[in-house]
Scaffold this active site. Structure first.
Site, PDB file in Angstrom:
ATOM      1  N   CYS A 296       0.826  -1.216   0.000  1.00  0.00           N
ATOM      2  CA  CYS A 296       0.000   0.000   0.000  1.00  0.00           C
ATOM      3  C   CYS A 296       0.855   1.257   0.000  1.00  0.00           C
ATOM      4  O   CYS A 296       0.509   2.257  -0.641  1.00  0.00           O
ATOM      5  CB  CYS A 296      -0.963  -0.001   1.178  1.00  0.00           C
ATOM      6  SG  CYS A 296      -0.144  -0.087   2.801  1.00  0.00           S
ATOM      7  N   HIS A 465      -2.161   1.108   7.361  1.00  0.00           N
ATOM      8  CA  HIS A 465      -2.382   1.257   5.921  1.00  0.00           C
ATOM      9  C   HIS A 465      -1.929   2.653   5.495  1.00  0.00           C
ATOM     10  O   HIS A 465      -2.074   3.626   6.244  1.00  0.00           O
ATOM     11  CB  HIS A 465      -3.873   1.065   5.627  1.00  0.00           C
ATOM     12  CG  HIS A 465      -4.217   0.909   4.168  1.00  0.00           C
ATOM     13  ND1 HIS A 465      -3.649  -0.049   3.360  1.00  0.00           N
ATOM     14  CD2 HIS A 465      -5.093   1.595   3.378  1.00  0.00           C
ATOM     15  CE1 HIS A 465      -4.165   0.044   2.142  1.00  0.00           C
ATOM     16  NE2 HIS A 465      -5.034   1.046   2.131  1.00  0.00           N
ATOM     17  N   ASN A 485      -7.315   6.186  -0.689  1.00  0.00           N
ATOM     18  CA  ASN A 485      -7.000   4.802  -0.334  1.00  0.00           C
ATOM     19  C   ASN A 485      -6.460   4.103  -1.579  1.00  0.00           C
ATOM     20  O   ASN A 485      -7.126   4.104  -2.625  1.00  0.00           O
ATOM     21  CB  ASN A 485      -8.273   4.108   0.173  1.00  0.00           C
ATOM     22  CG  ASN A 485      -8.013   2.708   0.695  1.00  0.00           C
ATOM     23  OD1 ASN A 485      -7.018   2.069   0.366  1.00  0.00           O
ATOM     24  ND2 ASN A 485      -8.929   2.213   1.515  1.00  0.00           N
TER      25      ASN A 485
END
Length: 814
Positions: A296, A465, A485
């Site tokens: 990520c 994250h 995201n």
């Protein structure tokens, strides 16, 4: 400048919308959906800049709605791959294009080889091609062969060669090929455009070549996870990329995790996945999507870099992909070979990959991809990084490390700790980042920490994250950040989210040019969040700063053997690597120093047990630092298990010197590292010199009567051990370093006395575990050393080490 940017954004929106409609009418649902989405984003950005285009927000909603409709359609059907015959044609044409480029730039030998390979590929294809295509292939092969023969004659000529005819530029077969690269139209080399001044890299202050020791460090850390990654040289831009057969990486396919293996259907090349594969259709953060690879932070890093390129019209990561056209833009290579330039272990290094990508049973790529299925720059950048990191079964990273590898920008880690206002200056951080972000000086990502699943679900966040920061604004008294995201779905549910009806007002929507109705149509993982909520739910901000801010930069590469120095440097740092930085500033200036530890094994990366720091001492009179707290450090911090450690200082006008000391919490292994300095004023960086040519040591002990204590106890002091140093020379400038290591439970020290002349020197205050004395300008002769503890009767072993600038003898007197 504002009006120019506004016009550019409006033009981008129109151009993207036009391409969307064209693709929509042509039946290319996936590509049309991509361009509708990008057109909507461009128009929203134009609205933020004050665009007065009529019905703009309604148009944006229409584009988003159409994009979603087409996305649903495109997901139900598989893209038509190119035929094997078309793939062979593409490779042959690419070989000819590369040969022509070598030809016109005077690289005759390279051109001949590629012409010959193209001829072989075309003749092989003509054997199975239908009649019309067969004749075209034969004509192309004939022209290529003729040109190769001309170049061979030129090469063989003993005298100055005559002027050669132009290279062929009208190769037949264009009507059969799928958008072939345009051939050159002149033998005169076409220079690549000069980038604008803002893109020019800072010129290194260092002009000398690397030392043999530095070369040894760079060579030792070129092998990462069992593969070699050599430093990138200017000549590497001419790497061979054209081949008659699809290029296959000799090091094999990248490893997959167990989860990825279960999902794997096949490995495929772009021309097996899309009818007209491209390297780049449009650089955009919105199209970049993370999948089941745990990277990520890397995907978020690509997103903020893409946002930078889109916003400031400057290449940042797309220019590290090769091959490139004459404008320095990466191009799709039907032969399947690519080179990525990544900043690894102190220097830019080249990473060679082929174009085989893992495909899941669902038909989607297992790795990161662009929402436009015909665009592959995202997948290739990720593949190169995953290759370096050992495979797609990547253990995870952070954006400081990832963005430094992608861009070479300077990494700063800002822990979010509202309970410690000294460590985290909340308001100052926001103001600085907002100002610098909009000037293009930094890239930002934010990362969450551990949280319960219930808290994560309620907040609409993912624990541990990384998120890309796409915008920072102050509007109607609110401090807000736009985040993305990397999953391209799952958005924040709290204050100022797209579902928030309490905080969004018509006035705030107008100020931010944000349309909540459009945002609620679908969840693309992009959301606004207020700064207070971010500080509550997120753990750290990763900021990467442009090196262009610093006109002067230089570095040193070095190694710290495990055998040198104690395991812990709490009492002594004499054996720690030390460097002298001298800055001559005509005005106040920032001085930043980055310590980069080289990592060569993924196990070290996944479970980093090397805790490092860079300790700075300012304007010290001595040659080097021996005690960690005497003098007091100018800059010191926690030892961290990250390979990157940044020290930021501000110097006033004038000249200042800084001793830079590499430190570890517990030293178990040899480490290789790079120290790089960034400054707006000239500076000089050197390793602290070691003037000593010979060193000797003896072991002794204080026991019984010989544990006589210090000179405060004259009755017993004379019974302490005594050692004699004999400098048999007539020089007056001898240098001597004496170090005493003893039990840490005692305070120890020593005296140095000249036998003739009576000079007496002391190691100073008695210290636990370690004491030293360094003297220069000593005349040759005999000197006695008396090591002792502070109090009598303190028994234990010790080691006495003596170093000198000229040969000497060391003997025990008592």
């Amino acid at each position: 400048q504002h009006s120019s940017r506004l016009r550019q954004l409006e033009e981008d929106g129109r151009s993207l919308a036009k391409r969307a409609v064209e693709q929509d009418q042509a039946g290319s649902a996936g590509t049309a959906s991509f361009f509708y989405t990008e057109a909507a984003q461009a128009l929203l950005a134009a609205k933020e800049e004050g665009s007065q285009l009529p019905n703009l927000l309604a148009t944006v909603r229409d584009y988003i709605s159409r994009a979603e409709q087409l996305k649903a359609v495109s997901s139900t059907g598989a893209a038509q791959a190119k035929s094997q015959e078309q793939q062979q044609l593409d490779r042959a044409r690419y070989l000819l294009s590369e040969a022509l480029e070598d030809d016109e730039s005077g690289q005759g030998a390279d051109a001949i080889g590629k012409y010959v390979q193209a001829v072989e590929a075309l003749l092989q294809l003509s054997k199975s091609a239908e009649p019309g295509l067969r004749q075209k292939c034969q004509d192309m092969a004939k022209q290529a062969l003729e040109r190769a023969e001309v170049l061979k004659k030129k090469s063989a000529a003993a005298s100055a060669p005559p002027q050669l005819p132009s290279a062929p530029t009208d190769l037949p077969g264009d009507d059969v090929l799928a958008e072939p690269p345009p051939p050159p139209t002149s033998l005169t080399p076409q220079p690549r455009p000069t980038p604008p001044p803002a893109q020019q890299r800072p010129q290194p202050s260092r002009t000398e070549a690397y030392t043999k020791a530095e070369i040894a460090v760079l060579r030792a850390t070129s092998r990462i996870n069992g593969r070699n990654y050599l430093p990138f040289m200017a000549s590497d831009a001419r790497e061979q990329f054209a081949y008659p057969q699809p290029f296959t990486d000799s090091e094999g396919l990248l490893p997959l995790s167990a989860k990825q293996q279960r999902s794997l259907s096949r490995w495929a090349r772009p021309d097996q996945l899309a009818p007209e594969p491209k390297m780049i259709l449009l650089v955009s953060p919105m199209s970049i999507t993370q999948t089941i690879v745990s990277d990520c932070s890397f995907v978020a890093s690509m997103a903020v870099a893409a946002q930078y390129e889109r916003r400031f019209k400057r290449q940042l990561v797309t220019n590290i992909i090769y091959p490139q056209n004459r404008r320095g833009e990466p191009v799709y290579n039907p032969c399947g070979k690519y080179m990525i330039k990544l900043h690894l272990n102190g220097v830019a290094r080249k990473v060679i990959i082929d174009d085989q990508l893992p495909v899941a049973r669902s038909g989607e790529l297992i790795g990161a991809y662009s929402n436009n299925s015909a665009e592959f720059w995202v997948s290739f950048l990720e593949k190169a990084y995953m290759k370096v990191m050992g495979g797609y079964d990547f253990p995870g990273s952070n954006s400081n490390i990832d963005l430094h590898a992608l861009t070479g920008w300077i990494p700063e880690r800002i822990p979010i700790d509202e309970g410690n206002p000294v460590r985290f200056k909340k308001d100052k951080v926001f103001t600085k980042l907002q100002d610098r972000f909009h000037q293009g000086h930094c890239l930002i990502t934010a990362a969450t920490g551990p949280m319960s699943q219930a808290d994560a679900d309620r907040a609409g966040l993912v624990e541990t994250h990384a998120y890309a920061v796409l915008d920072i604004r102050v509007a109607a008294g609110h401090r807000l950040l736009m985040l993305k995201n990397p999953w391209n779905h799952l958005s924040w549910n709290g204050n100022f989210s797209r579902r928030d009806t309490r905080n969004w007002t018509p006035e705030l929507e107008r100020l931010l040019n944000y349309d909540t109705k459009s945002a609620r149509l679908y969840d693309n993982g992009v959301f606004w969040i207020d700064y207070d909520s971010l500080c509550r739910f997120f753990e750290v901000l990763y900021v990467s700063w442009s090196p262009d801010l610093f006109p002067h930069t230089s570095c040193l590469h070095d190694t710290w053997p495990a055998k040198e120095g104690p395991k812990k440097d709490r009492f002594c740092i004499a054996d720690n690597p030390q460097y002298l930085l001298t800055v001559a500033a005509q005005r106040p200036c920032p001085v930043w120093v980055l310590l980069c530890r080289h990592i060569v094994d993924r196990r070290d990366f996944a479970d980093n047990q090397e805790y490092i720091a860079l300790v700075v001492y300012k304007d010290v009179s001595g040659r080097k630092i021996f005690y960690p707290s005497d003098p007091a450090p100018y800059k010191d911090g926690a030892r961290v298990n990250s390979p990157l450690y940044l020290v930021q200082m501000v110097q006033e006008s004038g000249t200042a010197s800084y001793h830079l000391v590499v430190s570890q919490y517990e030293k178990n292994n040899t480490i290789n590292y790079t120290i790089r300095v960034y400054c707006t004023e000239p500076f000089k960086l050197t390793k602290v010199p070691d003037p000593f040519v010979t060193e000797k040591s003896v072991s002794g002990e204080w026991k019984g009567a010989s544990a006589g204590g210090c000179a405060n106890h004259p009755d017993s002091y004379s019974r302490n051990p005594c050692y004699q140093v004999r400098l048999d020379n007539g020089y007056q400038d001898n240098q001597l370093l004496i170090e005493l290591r003893g039990p840490r439970d005692y305070f120890t020290g020593f005296d140095l006395t000249q036998e003739s002349g009576g000079q007496r020197f002391s190691s100073g205050s008695f210290r636990q575990g370690y004491s030293m004395l360094e003297k220069a300008q000593l005349p040759g002769g005999v000197y006695n050393i008396v090591p002792c503890t502070f109090k009598p009767g303190q028994e234990g072993p010790f080691i006495l080490e003596v170093s000198a600038s000229r040969p000497f003898t060391l003997s025990k007197v008592r």
